[in-house]
Design an enzyme around this catalytic site. Structure first.
Site, PDB file in Angstrom:
ATOM      1  N   HIS A 113      -1.994  -1.323   1.148  1.00 12.93           N
ATOM      2  CA  HIS A 113      -2.692  -1.708   2.380  1.00 12.93           C
ATOM      3  C   HIS A 113      -4.163  -2.049   2.077  1.00 12.93           C
ATOM      4  O   HIS A 113      -4.674  -3.085   2.532  1.00 12.93           O
ATOM      5  CB  HIS A 113      -2.584  -0.538   3.379  1.00 12.93           C
ATOM      6  N   GLU A 114      -4.813  -1.213   1.295  1.00 11.77           N
ATOM      7  CA  GLU A 114      -6.229  -1.461   0.967  1.00 11.77           C
ATOM      8  C   GLU A 114      -6.381  -2.733   0.133  1.00 11.77           C
ATOM      9  O   GLU A 114      -7.305  -3.523   0.355  1.00 11.77           O
ATOM     10  CB  GLU A 114      -6.830  -0.260   0.217  1.00 11.77           C
ATOM     11  N   HIS A 117      -6.397  -5.680   2.342  1.00 10.56           N
ATOM     12  CA  HIS A 117      -7.679  -6.006   2.987  1.00 10.56           C
ATOM     13  C   HIS A 117      -8.541  -6.878   2.062  1.00 10.56           C
ATOM     14  O   HIS A 117      -9.202  -7.802   2.511  1.00 10.56           O
ATOM     15  CB  HIS A 117      -8.463  -4.727   3.329  1.00 10.56           C
ATOM     16  N   GLU A 174      -5.365  -4.748  10.612  1.00 11.36           N
ATOM     17  CA  GLU A 174      -4.671  -3.567  10.075  1.00 11.36           C
ATOM     18  C   GLU A 174      -3.189  -3.876   9.868  1.00 11.36           C
ATOM     19  O   GLU A 174      -2.591  -3.514   8.854  1.00 11.36           O
ATOM     20  CB  GLU A 174      -4.817  -2.363  11.014  1.00 11.36           C
TER      21      GLU A 174
HETATM   22 ZN    ZN Z   1      -6.947  -0.782   6.890  1.00 12.27          ZN
END
Ligand code: ZN
Length: 243
Positions: A113-114, A117, A174
């Site tokens: 997930h990071e 980003h 997100e």
């Molecule tokens: Zn996030």
């Protein structure tokens, strides 16, 4: 208290989003330079531990090491807060309480997930959206103090740190980062099980202890967290017969 301020910030951001002149704000290069500074400042303010290096090496095996022209670099902060964040220069920081609470697959999903980003350039997008917040407060320092910076950095630097650390990317971003992680993990052996770890990580984070930090405070009673969990589960289910 923090939460009230954050919600007020979000409200101002929403109100001001329409007015920003996108072109004139934070180029990719500027945002990366600001992130370099922010990351250094955060590293000075926190206690870096190497206690988890062995486990992190196992968890990170096979994950991308470079995205969007940035080489990812990892450190673990020793803290009881449950958090993880990434800045657009590839600086990924994971908090020890998160590693303590999550299993390896769940930490890997959070890292995915990071990385998402960074790969999807969310900081640049979010900076442009959030620009009005700093103007409304007339001080990056106020943002900085929320995330533990001392307010000496530039406005851009404070913004980059604020977006990353307080998990204040929009829900749309997100969800994009969740999807990036899910899609990455689905390609692996036992992909469905690995990708579903994103959902169980979100569950654990959102039911953390009351003192488990800003991420839990923001997500603990946030209706969008259950939407994110369902999105992950639906995406995995829709993936068909991946192994
Ligand atoms: Zn996030």
């Amino acid at each position: 208290m923090k939460k009230k301020i954050l919600l007020a910030l979000l409200a101002s951001a929403a109100a001001l989003t329409g007015c920003a002149n996108m072109e004139s704000l934070g180029s990719d290069q500027e945002v990366v330079a600001a992130a370099n500074q922010s990351c250094r400042q955060m590293d000075q303010k926190n206690t870096i531990t190497h206690q988890y290096d062995g486990r992190m090496a196992i968890i990170r095996q096979g994950l991308p090491t470079q995205v969007g022209g940035q080489t990812l670099n990892y450190q673990v902060y020793k803290t009881k807060d449950m958090n993880a964040w990434a800045m657009p220069n590839g600086c990924v920081r994971v908090y020890s309480a998160l590693i303590d609470r999550l299993n390896n697959d769940e930490v890997r999903a959070v890292l995915g997930h990071e990385i998402g980003h960074v790969a999807l350039r969310h900081s640049v997008q979010q900076y442009r959206t959030n620009r009005g917040v700093a103007i409304a407060l007339s001080a990056g320092g106020a943002l900085g103090s929320l995330v533990g910076l001392d307010g000496t950095g530039s406005d851009l630097m404070q913004q980059v740190a604020y977006s990353a650390i307080s998990a204040q990317y929009s829900q749309a971003l997100e969800t994009e980062a969740d999807n990036y992680s899910v899609d990455l993990l689905l390609k692996e052996p036992n992909g469905k099980q690995k990708a579903l770890a994103m959902a169980s990580a979100l569950k654990k984070i959102s039911t953390g202890d009351a003192d488990s930090g800003i991420m839990q405070k923001m997500f603990g009673d946030h209706p969008d967290t259950s939407k994110r969990i369902k999105n992950v589960e639906d995406r995995v289910a829709a993936a068909g017969n991946v192994k």
